[in-house]
Design a protein around this motif. Structure first.
Motif, PDB file in Angstrom:
ATOM      1  N   ARG A  49       0.849  -1.189   0.000  1.00  0.00           N
ATOM      2  CA  ARG A  49       0.000   0.000   0.000  1.00  0.00           C
ATOM      3  C   ARG A  49       0.878   1.231   0.000  1.00  0.00           C
TER       4      ARG A  49
ATOM      5  N   ARG B 148       2.253   4.716   1.061  1.00  0.00           N
ATOM      6  CA  ARG B 148       2.226   5.377   2.366  1.00  0.00           C
ATOM      7  C   ARG B 148       1.501   6.704   2.273  1.00  0.00           C
ATOM      8  N   GLN B 149       0.678   6.960   3.272  1.00  0.00           N
ATOM      9  CA  GLN B 149      -0.076   8.209   3.340  1.00  0.00           C
ATOM     10  C   GLN B 149       0.791   9.263   4.040  1.00  0.00           C
ATOM     11  N   LEU B 150       0.859  10.449   3.456  1.00  0.00           N
ATOM     12  CA  LEU B 150       1.564  11.546   4.100  1.00  0.00           C
ATOM     13  C   LEU B 150       0.647  12.183   5.128  1.00  0.00           C
ATOM     14  N   PRO B 151       1.198  12.520   6.312  1.00  0.00           N
ATOM     15  CA  PRO B 151       0.350  13.179   7.312  1.00  0.00           C
ATOM     16  C   PRO B 151      -0.125  14.548   6.820  1.00  0.00           C
ATOM     17  N   VAL B 152      -1.355  14.871   7.132  1.00  0.00           N
ATOM     18  CA  VAL B 152      -1.933  16.138   6.669  1.00  0.00           C
ATOM     19  C   VAL B 152      -1.714  17.195   7.692  1.00  0.00           C
TER      20      VAL B 152
END
Length: 71
Positions: free
Chosen positions: A65, A67-71
């Motif tokens: 998956r 990786r999601q960057l922190p918002v």
């Protein structure tokens, strides 16, 4: 059948078995799987059982998956 096997062949077979044993861990680290340390643990602890080795291989080959960057 194995009566003529010498020390060199024993070392080569042991090295091949070691590489095959740790194949799921190599795949996980090479692919950058997020749970690669879990794969390593399952592979080392339970890999001697064929089922544990298959679980480690499954975990290593799941889709990665992004990786999601922190918002």
């Amino acid at each position: 059948m194995f009566g003529d096997i010498g020390p060199v062949e024993v070392v080569l077979l042991a090295a091949l078995a070691f590489v095959l044993y740790l194949l799921p861990t190599y795949i996980a680290f090479r692919r950058g799987v997020q749970s690669r340390w879990v794969v390593l643990t399952v592979n080392v602890v339970l890999g001697a059982t064929f089922l544990g080795w298959l679980v480690a291989l499954f975990l290593a080959t799941r889709p990665v998956r992004p990786r999601q960057l922190p918002v």
